[in-house]
Design a protein around this motif. Sequence first.
Motif, PDB file in Angstrom:
ATOM      1  N   THR B 199       0.838  -1.207   0.000  1.00 29.45           N
ATOM      2  CA  THR B 199       0.000   0.000   0.000  1.00 29.45           C
ATOM      3  C   THR B 199       0.870   1.253   0.000  1.00 29.45           C
ATOM      4  N   GLY B 200       1.879   1.254   0.864  1.00 26.00           N
ATOM      5  CA  GLY B 200       2.766   2.416   0.937  1.00 26.00           C
ATOM      6  C   GLY B 200       3.479   2.664  -0.376  1.00 26.00           C
ATOM      7  N   MET B 201       4.038   1.580  -0.931  1.00 24.93           N
ATOM      8  CA  MET B 201       4.791   1.731  -2.188  1.00 24.93           C
ATOM      9  C   MET B 201       3.866   2.180  -3.312  1.00 24.93           C
ATOM     10  N   ALA B 202       2.735   1.492  -3.414  1.00 25.05           N
ATOM     11  CA  ALA B 202       1.828   1.761  -4.539  1.00 25.05           C
ATOM     12  C   ALA B 202       1.243   3.166  -4.457  1.00 25.05           C
ATOM     13  N   MET B 203       0.824   3.588  -3.253  1.00 22.03           N
ATOM     14  CA  MET B 203       0.270   4.941  -3.136  1.00 22.03           C
ATOM     15  C   MET B 203       1.345   5.981  -3.440  1.00 22.03           C
ATOM     16  N   GLY B 204       2.577   5.665  -3.021  1.00 18.21           N
ATOM     17  CA  GLY B 204       3.693   6.568  -3.324  1.00 18.21           C
ATOM     18  C   GLY B 204       3.873   6.718  -4.825  1.00 18.21           C
ATOM     19  N   ILE B 205       3.798   5.595  -5.517  1.00 20.12           N
ATOM     20  CA  ILE B 205       3.996   5.639  -6.976  1.00 20.12           C
ATOM     21  C   ILE B 205       2.845   6.389  -7.648  1.00 20.12           C
ATOM     22  N   VAL B 206       1.602   6.084  -7.227  1.00 21.03           N
ATOM     23  CA  VAL B 206       0.445   6.751  -7.834  1.00 21.03           C
ATOM     24  C   VAL B 206       0.533   8.259  -7.605  1.00 21.03           C
ATOM     25  N   PHE B 207       0.860   8.641  -6.355  1.00 20.21           N
ATOM     26  CA  PHE B 207       0.974  10.069  -6.052  1.00 20.21           C
ATOM     27  C   PHE B 207       2.105  10.701  -6.860  1.00 20.21           C
ATOM     28  N   SER B 208       3.247  10.003  -6.938  1.00 20.01           N
ATOM     29  CA  SER B 208       4.386  10.571  -7.672  1.00 20.01           C
ATOM     30  C   SER B 208       4.008  10.783  -9.127  1.00 20.01           C
ATOM     31  N   ALA B 209       3.371   9.767  -9.730  1.00 23.05           N
ATOM     32  CA  ALA B 209       3.033   9.875 -11.157  1.00 23.05           C
ATOM     33  C   ALA B 209       2.128  11.079 -11.395  1.00 23.05           C
ATOM     34  N   LEU B 210       1.109  11.223 -10.554  1.00 22.00           N
ATOM     35  CA  LEU B 210       0.174  12.322 -10.775  1.00 22.00           C
ATOM     36  C   LEU B 210       0.767  13.668 -10.340  1.00 22.00           C
ATOM     37  N   LEU B 211       1.660  13.616  -9.355  1.00 24.81           N
ATOM     38  CA  LEU B 211       2.314  14.866  -8.931  1.00 24.81           C
ATOM     39  C   LEU B 211       3.230  15.379 -10.041  1.00 24.81           C
ATOM     40  N   VAL B 212       3.957  14.454 -10.660  1.00 21.93           N
ATOM     41  CA  VAL B 212       4.841  14.839 -11.769  1.00 21.93           C
ATOM     42  C   VAL B 212       4.006  15.459 -12.895  1.00 21.93           C
ATOM     43  N   LEU B 213       2.867  14.815 -13.174  1.00 20.09           N
ATOM     44  CA  LEU B 213       1.969  15.320 -14.225  1.00 20.09           C
ATOM     45  C   LEU B 213       1.455  16.707 -13.842  1.00 20.09           C
ATOM     46  N   CYS B 214       1.082  16.846 -12.579  1.00 16.39           N
ATOM     47  CA  CYS B 214       0.544  18.108 -12.073  1.00 16.39           C
ATOM     48  C   CYS B 214       1.597  19.224 -12.204  1.00 16.39           C
ATOM     49  N   LEU B 215       2.826  18.944 -11.752  1.00 23.30           N
ATOM     50  CA  LEU B 215       3.882  19.958 -11.808  1.00 23.30           C
ATOM     51  C   LEU B 215       4.224  20.304 -13.253  1.00 23.30           C
TER      52      LEU B 215
END
Lengths: 382, 305
Positions: B199-215
């Motif tokens: 859960t920790g790893m996957a949520m981190g990856i999902v957040f990172s992917a969308l954060l990168v897109l957002c930035l």
Amino acid sequence: MDFISQNLSQFWSLTGFANAEWGNIIMLLVGLFFIWLAIKKNFEPMLLVPIGFGILIGNVPFNTEAGLEIGIYEEGSVLNILYNGVSAGWYPPLIFLGIGAMTDFSALIANPKLMLIGAAAQFGIFGAYMVALALGFAPDQAGAIAIIGGADGPTAIFLSSKLAPNLMGAIAVSAYSYMALVPVIQPPLMRLFTTKKERLIKMKPARAVSQNEKIIFPIVGLLLTCFVVPSGLPLLGMLFFGNLLRECGVTTRLAKTASNALTDVVTILLGMTVGASTQASQFLTKETIFIFFLGFMAFIIASSSGVLFVKLFNLFLPKEKKINPLIGNAGVSAVPMSARISNNLGLEYDPSNYLLMHAMGPNVAGVIGSAVAAGVLLGFLA
Amino acid sequence: MKKNLILMLMMAMVCAFGASAQSRGSLRINEVMIQNTPEGVADEYGAHVAWIEIFNTNFAPIEISSIYITNDLSKPTLYPVPLGDVKTKMPKRQHVLFFADGQPKKGTFHTNFVLTPGQENVIAIYDADGITLIDKVVVPATLLPGQSYARKADGSNDWEIRDGSEELYITPGSANKIKDENHKIKDFANNDARGFGLTGMAMGIVFSALLVLCLSFYALSKIGSLVSRLNKLRAHGAPAEAKVRDVTQDTGEEIAAIAMALHDHFDAHDQESTVLTINKVRRAYSPWSSKIYNLRQVPDRTPRR
């Protein structure tokens, strides 16, 4: 005389009446209930009519030992050939192509921070994963079941066809059922986690988005997300491809076909075959009950985490940029149903507060987020 | 026209590179036995002869007819795999056995050379051009009868001598490492029984992917607005430092002051009540709050008969 009675008796042994079991009758009733929900209650009729009728098709009893090649699980039968799109996982990417071609990402491009709400709502998937593990499912099965929390039928089918093909029928029906029940499940949670003051927050209209930004979005979106999660390529690739067809302005015919004719054809085949795959012998098991329970949990966790994340996010935002937490539920990717619920609830508390376009941001971010989450699960567990 | 031709040629080259990436370069010599024994695998005639296993490392089928197999690097085209046999189409991640018995007339999978026990044997496969070396292995001279020389796992770089024991099993025509369970699943079941890790790893990856897109889109929108502003300024010839006033940001007091100044300057009014009342008008309408975007159907108001 013997000859006639022998043939009649053989014919009788092939009929549905002779082969009917309680399981078939229960599933037929479930199919009829779905059709009733769709026609009378207008709950996701585009999905529930094909699925409901598919359940009827899949549960008409017949003699499986007669080798008639009519059952969906009998290799070479017509239904089996159509079912191949589900079992091999090529219907869902085609649906995603259509979703991309019919989705306007402007709301998301205008206000990119809404993407994070789409990410937060994916906690529903992983919360359900932990509950599934606690119930004794193996990690790959738990992952396939948990994806129901993404509220995205094609993604659920795609992932379950890879991780737990034996549970796919139950997972797909559960995902689509809860998507149809979003208007029932989400509003109480949204009320529970928000104050009246928060529900009245008016968000600034977003800026206009240029055509160039709309064209760049699918290209950058594909490259960035798929470089992080290449296993999401089939879904994300088709989603962004469909969106480029829509936005580039020179492929209008292709975009129209993808968003109308193609999506309709695949939706019919997908819904019908998923419904038909719920043969009582395969479907009525203890696992199915667990899957429906877990799907419910996943929806609750996903919707709640979206709303709570907005509240948390608001702590760091200046007063004039606060986000109405009623759009948090839209982080689950039931497009556009959950965004409509945000809008309706917003209007209920302030008739001049239109949240629809704001809610579309997290809603389409949820589509991307659930595809990324599916890619992550596939990468870890396949 | 010329430009188009060059463009098409470039595209064809790119496609050709793409195609070759999926081609016979991914074939590997996977396991070899020099001295077969009666306990070992037999060919279709029942003979226990030396064999060479080739593995398709690709996730796509490969046609291996017209490649060359040799045990002499000075004769790279020693045994051409014949055309016209459907069995030469290797499915993805599958194995094929060639019997090195020097009797090619026995069938497609019988080479025209033999392997010699008690000495080093070089085995190589060449592509259809007879020049491109696809894979090569030197089988050690120490190999005993009934032993094979195999990669530790299919397609891996590490080799070992296998004697047919419980651990070092010989696998002609099948995977060198038999998978009886999914190790990933086992790892997660053992090390992350409650799912917190995933859960920790996957949520981190999902957040990172969308954060990168957002930035990225924040950056893109900034660049876009800067470019359009520069273009506008260039088009109108205005100085670069000119600022566009956002009139919607003006306060009521400012507007009142401007109005008073204009009034005094132009003296445009007739005799009036001399009372100036300026109220700030809120514009509630915006396309974002318009009813027409509410996806509700416009009610049908036509009278019914």
